[in-house]
Scaffold this motif. Structure first.
Motif, PDB file in Angstrom:
ATOM      1  N   VAL A  23     -38.722  -9.837  45.260  1.00 45.62           N
ATOM      2  CA  VAL A  23     -39.372  -9.260  46.441  1.00 45.62           C
ATOM      3  C   VAL A  23     -40.841  -9.684  46.486  1.00 45.62           C
ATOM      4  O   VAL A  23     -41.355 -10.087  47.537  1.00 45.62           O
ATOM      5  CB  VAL A  23     -39.225  -7.725  46.449  1.00 45.62           C
ATOM      6  N   MET A  24     -41.525  -9.603  45.351  1.00 49.67           N
ATOM      7  CA  MET A  24     -42.939  -9.985  45.302  1.00 49.67           C
ATOM      8  C   MET A  24     -43.129 -11.431  45.757  1.00 49.67           C
ATOM      9  O   MET A  24     -43.998 -11.725  46.580  1.00 49.67           O
ATOM     10  CB  MET A  24     -43.476  -9.807  43.881  1.00 49.67           C
ATOM     11  N   TRP A  25     -42.307 -12.343  45.236  1.00 49.08           N
ATOM     12  CA  TRP A  25     -42.455 -13.752  45.604  1.00 49.08           C
ATOM     13  C   TRP A  25     -42.022 -14.021  47.036  1.00 49.08           C
ATOM     14  O   TRP A  25     -42.598 -14.856  47.723  1.00 49.08           O
ATOM     15  CB  TRP A  25     -41.726 -14.641  44.606  1.00 49.08           C
ATOM     16  N   MET A  26     -41.020 -13.307  47.515  1.00 48.38           N
ATOM     17  CA  MET A  26     -40.606 -13.494  48.901  1.00 48.38           C
ATOM     18  C   MET A  26     -41.746 -13.089  49.833  1.00 48.38           C
ATOM     19  O   MET A  26     -42.013 -13.763  50.830  1.00 48.38           O
ATOM     20  CB  MET A  26     -39.347 -12.684  49.189  1.00 48.38           C
ATOM     21  N   ARG A  27     -42.432 -12.002  49.498  1.00 43.86           N
ATOM     22  CA  ARG A  27     -43.579 -11.575  50.314  1.00 43.86           C
ATOM     23  C   ARG A  27     -44.687 -12.630  50.309  1.00 43.86           C
ATOM     24  O   ARG A  27     -45.319 -12.869  51.327  1.00 43.86           O
ATOM     25  CB  ARG A  27     -44.134 -10.259  49.794  1.00 43.86           C
ATOM     26  N   PRO A  31     -43.966 -14.574  54.194  1.00 45.49           N
ATOM     27  CA  PRO A  31     -44.483 -13.278  54.654  1.00 45.49           C
ATOM     28  C   PRO A  31     -43.924 -12.808  55.997  1.00 45.49           C
ATOM     29  O   PRO A  31     -43.948 -11.613  56.281  1.00 45.49           O
ATOM     30  CB  PRO A  31     -45.998 -13.508  54.731  1.00 45.49           C
ATOM     31  N   LYS A  32     -43.381 -13.713  56.799  1.00 48.38           N
ATOM     32  CA  LYS A  32     -42.832 -13.313  58.103  1.00 48.38           C
ATOM     33  C   LYS A  32     -41.362 -12.897  58.013  1.00 48.38           C
ATOM     34  O   LYS A  32     -40.805 -12.387  58.979  1.00 48.38           O
ATOM     35  CB  LYS A  32     -42.987 -14.453  59.104  1.00 48.38           C
ATOM     36  N   ALA A  33     -40.735 -13.123  56.882  1.00 47.74           N
ATOM     37  CA  ALA A  33     -39.311 -12.796  56.730  1.00 47.74           C
ATOM     38  C   ALA A  33     -39.107 -11.281  56.767  1.00 47.74           C
ATOM     39  O   ALA A  33     -39.866 -10.528  56.154  1.00 47.74           O
ATOM     40  CB  ALA A  33     -38.786 -13.360  55.419  1.00 47.74           C
ATOM     41  N   ASP A  86     -33.529 -14.224  58.254  1.00 48.46           N
ATOM     42  CA  ASP A  86     -34.703 -15.085  58.126  1.00 48.46           C
ATOM     43  C   ASP A  86     -34.687 -15.861  56.817  1.00 48.46           C
ATOM     44  O   ASP A  86     -35.363 -16.880  56.692  1.00 48.46           O
ATOM     45  CB  ASP A  86     -35.986 -14.247  58.156  1.00 48.46           C
ATOM     46  N   VAL A  87     -33.965 -15.358  55.826  1.00 40.85           N
ATOM     47  CA  VAL A  87     -33.887 -15.973  54.495  1.00 40.85           C
ATOM     48  C   VAL A  87     -32.475 -15.774  53.963  1.00 40.85           C
ATOM     49  O   VAL A  87     -31.893 -14.698  54.121  1.00 40.85           O
ATOM     50  CB  VAL A  87     -34.873 -15.308  53.493  1.00 40.85           C
ATOM     51  N   LEU A  88     -31.951 -16.808  53.319  1.00 40.76           N
ATOM     52  CA  LEU A  88     -30.695 -16.692  52.594  1.00 40.76           C
ATOM     53  C   LEU A  88     -31.065 -16.556  51.126  1.00 40.76           C
ATOM     54  O   LEU A  88     -31.653 -17.463  50.538  1.00 40.76           O
ATOM     55  CB  LEU A  88     -29.813 -17.918  52.823  1.00 40.76           C
ATOM     56  N   TYR A  89     -30.779 -15.402  50.550  1.00 44.35           N
ATOM     57  CA  TYR A  89     -31.168 -15.074  49.180  1.00 44.35           C
ATOM     58  C   TYR A  89     -29.966 -15.255  48.260  1.00 44.35           C
ATOM     59  O   TYR A  89     -28.891 -14.726  48.521  1.00 44.35           O
ATOM     60  CB  TYR A  89     -31.662 -13.623  49.142  1.00 44.35           C
ATOM     61  N   ALA A  90     -30.178 -15.996  47.188  1.00 43.66           N
ATOM     62  CA  ALA A  90     -29.083 -16.322  46.278  1.00 43.66           C
ATOM     63  C   ALA A  90     -29.055 -15.399  45.068  1.00 43.66           C
ATOM     64  O   ALA A  90     -30.038 -15.264  44.367  1.00 43.66           O
ATOM     65  CB  ALA A  90     -29.218 -17.764  45.801  1.00 43.66           C
TER      66      ALA A  90
END
Length: 189
Positions: A23-27, A31-33, A86-90
């Motif tokens: 979560v921290m790195w995705m932010r 940041p728009k996701a 907005d993002v495909l998370y694996a």
């Protein structure tokens, strides 16, 4: 799946990267996701996917869980995600993220301009936008130090946990029209 259960106070080798780190790195990187798609094999990862989705919801993201019960279900699952994420998370998953699916997952990402936060550095090399992975040399050091610590009956200081690495594919970022500033780019190995 996650981590090995051990008696309290026992040090273990980490197997999974904490969702809070993701979560921290995705932010930081996206940041728009707001909407995160999670593909998973329900036999392997139903509980793990639900736990990650709940943690992401608590962090303010909307999540879309898409079970992929077998290789033939991947195409339909991706089609359902096309206009909703907005993002495909694996999540590391041997059904969804099997080598034979790399092409389909990466094509989905590029065709739909949806970044793939890959499960490993190898996926980033293949085209995923980024991944959080172990520094495997450091993990080996940690394992050796952990063995020595346990052999000494815990009388030596516990080893420093292994480091994580964030790796990114700058070419994929460019193709996905993601602009990172110099400070963001310097964060990568």
């Amino acid at each position: 799946g996650g981590s090995v259960r051990a008696p309290a106070g026992t040090l273990v080798v980490p197997l999974d990267i904490p969702v809070d780190t993701h979560v921290m790195w995705m932010r930081r990187l996206l940041p728009k996701a707001r909407n995160i798609g999670i593909l998973f094999d329900p036999v392997q990862n139903e509980r793990r996917a639900a736990e990650r989705a709940e943690a992401m919801r608590r962090a303010g993201y909307a999540t879309v869980l898409e079970p992929v019960a077998g290789p033939t279900a991947l195409t339909e699952a991706l089609a359902r995600l096309t206009n909703s994420i907005d993002v495909l998370y694996a999540i590391p998953d041997t059904t969804v993220f099997a080598r034979e699916h790399a092409r389909a997952l990466l094509l989905f990402s590029f065709r739909n301009q949806i970044p793939l936060a890959g499960p490993t550095e190898a996926w980033v090399s293949a085209g995923a936008l980024y991944a959080i992975d172990w520094d495997y040399a450091d993990l080996g050091r940690y394992c050796a130090a952990l063995a020595l610590h346990q052999q000494a009956g815990g009388r030596t200081p516990p080893p420093t946990p292994a480091r994580l690495r964030v790796v990114a594919n700058l070419r994929s970022a460019e193709q996905l029209r993601i602009k990172w500033n110099d400070d963001q780019v310097r964060m990568f190995d």
